[in-house]
Motif scaffolding. Sequence first.
Motif, PDB file in Angstrom:
ATOM      1  N   TRP A   1      -6.109   5.616  10.530  1.00 54.42           N
ATOM      2  CA  TRP A   1      -4.734   6.103  10.642  1.00 54.42           C
ATOM      3  C   TRP A   1      -4.018   5.375  11.773  1.00 54.42           C
ATOM      4  N   THR A   2      -2.756   5.086  11.559  1.00 49.94           N
ATOM      5  CA  THR A   2      -1.946   4.410  12.555  1.00 49.94           C
ATOM      6  C   THR A   2      -0.733   5.256  12.906  1.00 49.94           C
ATOM      7  N   ALA A   3      -0.553   5.538  14.189  1.00 48.32           N
ATOM      8  CA  ALA A   3       0.623   6.293  14.638  1.00 48.32           C
ATOM      9  C   ALA A   3       1.865   5.430  14.482  1.00 48.32           C
ATOM     10  N   ARG A   4       2.932   6.003  13.991  1.00 54.99           N
ATOM     11  CA  ARG A   4       4.192   5.300  13.822  1.00 54.99           C
ATOM     12  C   ARG A   4       5.274   5.977  14.658  1.00 54.99           C
ATOM     13  N   ASP A   5       6.234   5.224  15.096  1.00 57.53           N
ATOM     14  CA  ASP A   5       7.329   5.748  15.896  1.00 57.53           C
ATOM     15  C   ASP A   5       8.398   6.328  14.977  1.00 57.53           C
ATOM     16  N   SER A   6       8.583   7.623  15.068  1.00 58.16           N
ATOM     17  CA  SER A   6       9.579   8.279  14.216  1.00 58.16           C
ATOM     18  C   SER A   6      10.985   8.092  14.742  1.00 58.16           C
ATOM     19  N   GLY A   7      11.086   7.716  16.029  1.00 62.31           N
ATOM     20  CA  GLY A   7      12.405   7.525  16.620  1.00 62.31           C
ATOM     21  C   GLY A   7      13.026   8.804  17.128  1.00 62.31           C
ATOM     22  N   THR A   8      12.260   9.892  17.122  1.00 68.41           N
ATOM     23  CA  THR A   8      12.768  11.166  17.631  1.00 68.41           C
ATOM     24  C   THR A   8      11.666  11.898  18.376  1.00 68.41           C
ATOM     25  N   SER A   9      12.072  12.720  19.337  1.00 71.82           N
ATOM     26  CA  SER A   9      11.121  13.578  20.049  1.00 71.82           C
ATOM     27  C   SER A   9      11.173  15.003  19.516  1.00 71.82           C
ATOM     28  N   GLN A  10      12.030  15.245  18.542  1.00 68.13           N
ATOM     29  CA  GLN A  10      12.121  16.563  17.929  1.00 68.13           C
ATOM     30  C   GLN A  10      10.886  16.835  17.069  1.00 68.13           C
ATOM     31  N   ASP A  11      10.500  18.114  17.003  1.00 67.36           N
ATOM     32  CA  ASP A  11       9.409  18.493  16.115  1.00 67.36           C
ATOM     33  C   ASP A  11       9.803  18.199  14.673  1.00 67.36           C
ATOM     34  N   LEU A  12       8.880  17.626  13.925  1.00 67.74           N
ATOM     35  CA  LEU A  12       9.092  17.370  12.501  1.00 67.74           C
ATOM     36  C   LEU A  12       8.285  18.379  11.709  1.00 67.74           C
ATOM     37  N   GLN A  13       8.951  19.069  10.797  1.00 70.08           N
ATOM     38  CA  GLN A  13       8.348  20.198  10.105  1.00 70.08           C
ATOM     39  C   GLN A  13       7.826  19.880   8.710  1.00 70.08           C
ATOM     40  N   ASP A  14       8.445  18.904   8.046  1.00 69.14           N
ATOM     41  CA  ASP A  14       8.037  18.626   6.672  1.00 69.14           C
ATOM     42  C   ASP A  14       8.438  17.210   6.297  1.00 69.14           C
ATOM     43  N   VAL A  15       7.792  16.685   5.271  1.00 67.75           N
ATOM     44  CA  VAL A  15       8.092  15.346   4.770  1.00 67.75           C
ATOM     45  C   VAL A  15       7.820  15.315   3.273  1.00 67.75           C
ATOM     46  N   ALA A  16       8.606  14.531   2.546  1.00 63.60           N
ATOM     47  CA  ALA A  16       8.417  14.429   1.102  1.00 63.60           C
ATOM     48  C   ALA A  16       8.807  13.032   0.638  1.00 63.60           C
TER      49      ALA A  16
ATOM     50  N   ARG B   1       0.839  -1.193   0.000  1.00 66.66           N
ATOM     51  CA  ARG B   1       0.000   0.000   0.000  1.00 66.66           C
ATOM     52  C   ARG B   1       0.871   1.239   0.000  1.00 66.66           C
ATOM     53  N   ASP B   2       0.294   2.331  -0.430  1.00 61.93           N
ATOM     54  CA  ASP B   2       1.025   3.586  -0.441  1.00 61.93           C
ATOM     55  C   ASP B   2       1.005   4.217   0.934  1.00 61.93           C
ATOM     56  N   ALA B   3       2.055   4.932   1.269  1.00 65.73           N
ATOM     57  CA  ALA B   3       2.126   5.628   2.553  1.00 65.73           C
ATOM     58  C   ALA B   3       2.026   7.129   2.328  1.00 65.73           C
ATOM     59  N   VAL B   4       1.207   7.777   3.099  1.00 67.27           N
ATOM     60  CA  VAL B   4       1.069   9.221   3.066  1.00 67.27           C
ATOM     61  C   VAL B   4       1.354   9.745   4.455  1.00 67.27           C
ATOM     62  N   LEU B   5       2.106  10.848   4.556  1.00 69.08           N
ATOM     63  CA  LEU B   5       2.511  11.361   5.846  1.00 69.08           C
ATOM     64  C   LEU B   5       1.903  12.716   6.110  1.00 69.08           C
ATOM     65  N   VAL B   6       1.583  12.941   7.368  1.00 66.11           N
ATOM     66  CA  VAL B   6       1.055  14.214   7.807  1.00 66.11           C
ATOM     67  C   VAL B   6       2.196  15.042   8.350  1.00 66.11           C
ATOM     68  N   LYS B   7       2.295  16.307   7.954  1.00 65.74           N
ATOM     69  CA  LYS B   7       3.337  17.157   8.499  1.00 65.74           C
ATOM     70  C   LYS B   7       2.707  18.211   9.394  1.00 65.74           C
ATOM     71  N   GLY B   8       3.472  18.719  10.317  1.00 68.89           N
ATOM     72  CA  GLY B   8       2.953  19.734  11.212  1.00 68.89           C
ATOM     73  C   GLY B   8       4.059  20.410  11.969  1.00 68.89           C
ATOM     74  N   ARG B   9       3.714  21.482  12.653  1.00 64.40           N
ATOM     75  CA  ARG B   9       4.696  22.236  13.400  1.00 64.40           C
ATOM     76  C   ARG B   9       4.981  21.610  14.759  1.00 64.40           C
ATOM     77  N   ASP B  10       4.133  20.762  15.240  1.00 68.94           N
ATOM     78  CA  ASP B  10       4.274  20.277  16.606  1.00 68.94           C
ATOM     79  C   ASP B  10       4.162  18.766  16.735  1.00 68.94           C
ATOM     80  N   ILE B  11       4.472  18.025  15.666  1.00 65.83           N
ATOM     81  CA  ILE B  11       4.328  16.570  15.787  1.00 65.83           C
ATOM     82  C   ILE B  11       5.673  15.888  15.674  1.00 65.83           C
ATOM     83  N   ALA B  12       5.824  14.821  16.422  1.00 62.53           N
ATOM     84  CA  ALA B  12       7.017  13.993  16.301  1.00 62.53           C
ATOM     85  C   ALA B  12       6.642  12.582  15.891  1.00 62.53           C
ATOM     86  N   ALA B  13       5.345  12.294  15.847  1.00 58.09           N
ATOM     87  CA  ALA B  13       4.870  10.991  15.384  1.00 58.09           C
ATOM     88  C   ALA B  13       4.469  11.106  13.934  1.00 58.09           C
ATOM     89  N   LEU B  14       4.727  10.077  13.177  1.00 56.82           N
ATOM     90  CA  LEU B  14       4.369  10.025  11.776  1.00 56.82           C
ATOM     91  C   LEU B  14       3.237   9.012  11.615  1.00 56.82           C
TER      92      LEU B  14
END
Length: 199
Positions: A23-38, A1-14
Amino acid sequence: RDAVLVKGRDIAALVDYLYLSAWTARDSGTSQDLQDVAYGGNLLVAVGSVGTIRTSTDGVTWTSRTSGVLQTLNGVAYGDGMWVVVGFSGRVMTSPDGVTWTARDSGTSQNLEGVAYGGGVWVAVGGNGTILTSTNGISWTSRTSGVSSRLDGIAYGGMWVAVGESGRILTSTNGISWTSRTSGTTYSLWGIAYGDGMW
């Protein structure tokens, strides 16, 4: 299946999706804010605070990559076989594979908020109306936006559209000359995308 990611100013979960409803929460392996994904070249790249870069081939398992910088990375895009990341203090980095990253001179100290590729051109946008263009992701040229407000999002769909604070929308046919448009809102616009003939 295809994966689509949500980006945000205050999320560390993908998260990824199944039929856009579950939707299923995934462990990004970081507690840092993630700003963008491509996505590009069969790889997902996510970027964020303190120079964070994470990559994944399936959207589920994520691997930390070394950026070599501490600035927040705000935008990432893939095009012409190359990755480009932009961030605070004019930071620009490129990679052929999402693993090994090289710092580039953007020529600006303004925070860069977004980057995109289209029509053979890279365009990055940021603070104080900053717009930069490049044909190779390495050498960058400043362009006149005609505005002093922060620009947060940029996308290509046969033409360029940039959006930003106070409802700012700019358009361009070539990434060089820009025209201000009326958005009908004074709220900040954080992102822009094109698909299926619609912005």
